[in-house]
Design a protein around this motif. Structure first.
Motif, PDB file in Angstrom:
ATOM      1  N   GLU A 175      13.573 -35.356   3.942  1.00  0.00           N
ATOM      2  CA  GLU A 175      13.391 -35.396   2.492  1.00  0.00           C
ATOM      3  C   GLU A 175      14.733 -35.344   1.784  1.00  0.00           C
ATOM      4  O   GLU A 175      15.718 -34.860   2.337  1.00  0.00           O
ATOM      5  CB  GLU A 175      12.533 -34.206   2.052  1.00  0.00           C
ATOM      6  CG  GLU A 175      11.119 -34.255   2.598  1.00  0.00           C
ATOM      7  CD  GLU A 175      10.171 -33.376   1.801  1.00  0.00           C
ATOM      8  OE1 GLU A 175      10.262 -33.365   0.557  1.00  0.00           O
ATOM      9  OE2 GLU A 175       9.350 -32.690   2.430  1.00  0.00           O
ATOM     10  N   ARG A 176      14.775 -35.819   0.541  1.00  0.00           N
ATOM     11  CA  ARG A 176      15.996 -35.697  -0.240  1.00  0.00           C
ATOM     12  C   ARG A 176      15.907 -34.419  -1.088  1.00  0.00           C
ATOM     13  O   ARG A 176      14.875 -34.166  -1.726  1.00  0.00           O
ATOM     14  CB  ARG A 176      16.156 -36.916  -1.168  1.00  0.00           C
ATOM     15  CG  ARG A 176      17.415 -36.824  -2.048  1.00  0.00           C
ATOM     16  CD  ARG A 176      17.383 -37.848  -3.173  1.00  0.00           C
ATOM     17  NE  ARG A 176      17.479 -39.217  -2.674  1.00  0.00           N
ATOM     18  CZ  ARG A 176      18.640 -39.876  -2.516  1.00  0.00           C
ATOM     19  NH1 ARG A 176      19.761 -39.305  -2.854  1.00  0.00           N
ATOM     20  NH2 ARG A 176      18.639 -41.119  -2.066  1.00  0.00           N
ATOM     21  N   GLY A 177      16.955 -33.660  -1.067  1.00  0.00           N
ATOM     22  CA  GLY A 177      16.967 -32.431  -1.865  1.00  0.00           C
ATOM     23  C   GLY A 177      17.759 -31.357  -1.150  1.00  0.00           C
ATOM     24  O   GLY A 177      18.504 -31.640  -0.210  1.00  0.00           O
ATOM     25  N   THR A 178      17.595 -30.122  -1.608  1.00  0.00           N
ATOM     26  CA  THR A 178      18.269 -29.019  -0.929  1.00  0.00           C
ATOM     27  C   THR A 178      17.236 -28.195  -0.169  1.00  0.00           C
ATOM     28  O   THR A 178      16.036 -28.233  -0.488  1.00  0.00           O
ATOM     29  CB  THR A 178      18.979 -28.082  -1.929  1.00  0.00           C
ATOM     30  OG1 THR A 178      17.964 -27.470  -2.735  1.00  0.00           O
ATOM     31  CG2 THR A 178      19.944 -28.852  -2.822  1.00  0.00           C
ATOM     32  N   ALA A 179      17.706 -27.466   0.816  1.00  0.00           N
ATOM     33  CA  ALA A 179      16.806 -26.620   1.601  1.00  0.00           C
ATOM     34  C   ALA A 179      16.059 -25.671   0.674  1.00  0.00           C
ATOM     35  O   ALA A 179      14.877 -25.379   0.863  1.00  0.00           O
ATOM     36  CB  ALA A 179      17.606 -25.844   2.637  1.00  0.00           C
ATOM     37  N   CYS A 180      16.761 -25.220  -0.375  1.00  0.00           N
ATOM     38  CA  CYS A 180      16.159 -24.254  -1.281  1.00  0.00           C
ATOM     39  C   CYS A 180      15.008 -24.872  -2.080  1.00  0.00           C
ATOM     40  O   CYS A 180      13.948 -24.272  -2.218  1.00  0.00           O
ATOM     41  CB  CYS A 180      17.237 -23.717  -2.214  1.00  0.00           C
ATOM     42  SG  CYS A 180      16.641 -22.340  -3.153  1.00  0.00           S
TER      43      CYS A 180
END
Lengths: 273, 312
Positions: A175-180
C-alpha cells in the motif's frame, strides 16, 4: 556466602555461520550462539563486539535479535550497514568469531490473538522474532520509505497465522502511505500493539493506541556502552524518571516512556552508529 | 629468585593486585558479575554517590569518538541511602576492596556523604570527585581551584578516618597545584585523571549531539595526557598516585607505574574488553618476571630516574 545475582546473559566467542546481504546495504548475520539462543526472548538484544583483528577501540554495538533457531543454536541479527560499527561488523566472513554478549534487556510480552505488530524500516528485526514466537492470528504492518529498503525477505514473514501488510511511502511496494496511517486502521480491532521503528512512528502509535485504551509496547533505541545496565549511558525519560534502555527496556509500555525527547536511533540496526 | 608479587599498599588500602575498576562505567559492579574475574581486580571504586538522588542528564548521554568515549551521564545515582541499602551489600560480596566515590554540590554535601558512610561495613576508602560543578561558584568545578579543592578535602577529612583518595580533573591550567592542595588537606592518595571536557556536533541537526552539550572524554585517546599528568603529580606529592585515563593494556598500565603511579584503574576499557583487568594483572606479573623485579615498588616512578642502566 556469596549471593550471586543470577544474570542470564553471557559473553561468548561466537562464530559467524552465514552472511547475507538481503538488499543493497542490508546485512543479515547468523551466529552459532547456543548460550544466547536458549535464553533469548523476542525484543531482547545482543551486544556485538568488534572483530579482534580490527585492532580498533570501538564499543560493542547493540542489535535486536531477529530470530533464533534453538535446536541448532543459531542466532540472527539484521541491520542496515551505516556508521563505523555496522560497517566493520558487516565485513566479517563466515568462520570469523565475534564476541557476543546477551541476551540482554527486557523483551515484549507474549502476543495474544488479534495482536498488531508494527515495524518501521529496520524496526522489523525484533518483530520477526516476535512474529515467529507464536501461531495465534496476528497482523504485521511492515512499512518503509520505498521497496528497495524493504530488506526483510518475504519468506521470513511467511508464518502460520500471520497476516502481513506491506506499505511504502512512495507506493513502490504494498500500500502507499506510512506504517502509522495503515496501523491506525487496524488498531481499533486489535487486542494489543507491538512496535519498533523511528520514534516518530512509535509516538504516533502510542497515542493512537492510548485513545482507544489498547495496550501498546514499543522497543526504543539509544546509544549504549555497556549494554548491561551499569554505565547509565542509554537513559530514556519515563514516568518514573530516567530509565535504562538496555536493562529496563528496550521494550517499554508505550504510555510510560517519553517518545518526544531528543534521542539517537541505533539499537535496531538502523545504521548511523 | 622469589616470585613477583603484585600486591600494593594504596594509601593504607592493601590491594592484591594494582588494578582497580574506576568510578563510573562500572556502575555498582553487579552487572559485571558474570563477565569478569573479580580476583583480577584489587579494588572497585563505586560510581559517584551524592547525599540525595541525582537524576542525571537528558539523553543522548554518550557518543563514541576516535578511540574515545564522550559521556554526559551527569552523575546519575540513587543517593546515599539507596546506595547503602541496595548497592553496597552486593558490592562487598564481589571480593575486591570497595572504595566509594563521593560527590556533592557544595562542601557540606560532600562532608555529609562521608559522615553517612561512617561505621558502614565493607568500605575500604573514599574517593572524592572534585570535578562536580560547584553551585556557589557558578557551576565551575571544585577541582579547578586549589583553594576550593583544599576546602572540600579538608571538610571530608574531618568526617572520616578512612583512607581518602582525591580524584582530580585534568581540565585545569596547573594540576600540580591542585594535587598539592589536596595532599595538604589530608588526601592519602591522588587519583587522576577524570575525563577531559569535550563535545561533538550533529551536522544534520546542526546542534550539539549530547543532551548536555558538553561531555567528558575517556578512552585510549586521552592516555598520553593522563600519563603526563601522573608523571607531574607524582613528582610533586609524597602520597601515592592512582593513575587512570585510557588504559587498555598491560603495557599502558606499566607505563603509568613507571611514571609514578602506585596502582591503576580501568574505566572505558572494560567496555571494549571485560577481560582487561585479568590481562593487565597477568601482563604486569610477566613484565616483573622478565625484568627480574619482585615488588612493584621497584618499578614505581622508575622512568623518572632514567630507567635501567644499559647492561654491558
Amino acid at each position: 556466602m556469596k549471593t550471586l545475582i543470577k544474570q542470564d546473559y553471557s559473553l561468548e566467542n561466537c562464530p559467524v555461520t552465514e552472511k547475507l546481504f538481503t538488499a543493497t546495504g542490508f546485512c543479515r548475520l547468523t551466529f552459532y550462539a547456543p548460550s544466547v539462543t536458549t535464553e533469548a526472548q523476542p525484543g531482547q538484544f545482543v551486544m556485538v563486539h568488534m572483530p579482534a583483528s580490527s585492532g580498533r577501540y570501538m564499543l560493542p554495538r547493540p542489535y535486536s535479535i531477529c530470530s533464533v533457531d534453538r535446536e541448532n543454536g543459531q542466532l540472527v541479527i539484521f541491520f542496515e550497514v551505516g556508521g563505523r560499527g555496522g560497517e566493520l561488523i558487516s565485513t566479517v566472513e563466515p568462520g570469523t568469531t565475534l564476541r557476543l554478549l546477551g541476551p540482554l534487556g527486557r523483551g515484549f510480552p507474549k502476543p495474544q490473538a488479534g495482536s498488531l505488530l508494527v515495524a518501521g524500516g529496520m524496526g522489523i528485526a525484533p518483530l520477526v522474532f516476535l512474529a515467529k514466537s507464536t501461531t495465534v492470528p496476528r497482523t504485521l504492518i511492515y512499512g518503509s520509505r520505498t521497496a528497495a529498503r524493504m530488506a526483510c525477505p518475504r519468506e521470513d514473514l511467511d508464518l502460520p497465522g500471520l497476516t502481513v501488510v506491506e506499505v511504502t511511502e512512495d507506493g513502490s511496494r504494498g500500500e502507499r502511505g506510512t506504517a502509522c496511517e495503515i496501523a491506525e486502521r487496524y488498531i481499533p480491532s486489535s487486542s494489543a500493539v507491538f512496535a519498533c521503528g523511528p520514534r516518530q512512528l512509535l509516538a504516533a502509535l502510542a497515542e493512537a493506541a492510548a485513545e482507544r485504551d489498547i495496550a501498546a509496547w514499543v522497543s526504543v533505541e539509544e546509544r549504549m556502552a555497556c549494554g548491561i545496565g551499569a554505565c547509565l549511558g542509554c537513559a530514556v525519560r519515563t514516568d518514573q524518571g530516567y530509565m535504562r534502555v538496555c536493562k529496563d527496556g528496550p521494550v517499554f509500555p508505550a504510555g510510560e516512556v517519553n517518545l518526544q525527547d531528543e534521542h539517537t536511533e541505533c539499537l535496531c540496526q538502523s545504521g548511523g552508529n | 629468585m622469589s616470585i613477583p608479587s603484585a600486591c600494593v599498599n594504596l594509601g593504607g588500602i592493601e590491594l592484591d593486585t594494582p588494578v582497580l575498576a574506576a568510578s563510573g562505567p562500572f556502575g555498582h559492579g553487579r552487572e559485571f558479575e558474570v563477565l569478569l574475574d573479580f580476583n583480577s581486580l584489587g579494588g572497585i571504586i563505586a560510581k559517584g554517590v551524592s547525599l540525595e538522588p541525582w537524576p542525571g542528564n537528558p539523553p543522548p548521554r554518550i557518543a563514541e569518538t576516535a578511540s574515545g568515549l564522550l559521556n554526559a551521564v551527569g552523575l546519575h545515582n540513587p543517593g546515599l541511602n539507596k546506595f547503602i541499602e541496595d548497592d553496597l551489600p552486593l558490592l562487598r560480596e564481589l571480593g575486591p576492596k570497595i572504595i566509594v566515590n563521593i560527590i556533592g554540590k557544595n562542601v557540606k554535601d560532600y562532608a555529609s556523604v562521608a559522615a553517612g558512610l561512617n561505621g558502614i561495613e565493607g568500605i575500604s576508602g573514599l574517593e572524592i570527585n572534585v570535578s562536580c560543578p560547584n553551585l556557589k561558584a557558578g557551576g565551575l568545578s571544585f577541582g579547578t581551584d586549589p583553594d576550593l579543592t583544599y576546602c572540600v578535602v579538608a571538610a571530608v577529612r574531618r568526617e572520616t578516618a578512612l583512607p581518602l583518595l582525591v580524584k582530580l580533573t585534568p581540565n585545569v591550567n596547573d594540576i600540580v597545584s591542585v594535587a598539592i592542595a589536596a595532599e595538604e588537606a589530608g588526601a592519602d592518595v591522588i587519583s587522576l585523571i577524570n575525563t577531559l571536557s569535550g563535545m561533538i556536533i550533529d551536522i544534520e541537526k546542526k546542534k550539539p549531539f549530547l543532551g548536555n552539550r558538553f561531555g567528558g572524554l575517556s578512552g585510549p585517546a586521552i592516555m598520553p595526557v593522563a600519563l603526563k599528568m601522573v608523571w607531574q603529580v607524582s613528582e610533586a606529592v609524597q602520597v601515592p598516585v592512582l593513575g587512570m585515563g585510557g588504559i587498555t593494556s598491560a603495557s599502558d598500565a606499566i607505563q603509568f607505574i613507571l611514571a609514578g603511579a602506585r596502582a591503576v584503574a580501568v574505566g572505558s576499557g572494560l567496555f571494549y574488553d571485560p577481560d582487561l583487568p585479568a590481562k593487565i594483572t597477568g601482563g604486569i606479573l610477566a613484565y616483573m618476571s622478565k625484568h627480574k623485579v619482585t615488588s612493584l615498588s621497584e618499578l614505581e616512578g622508575l622512568a623518572h630516574t632514567g630507567g635501567d642502566k644499559v647492561e654491558v
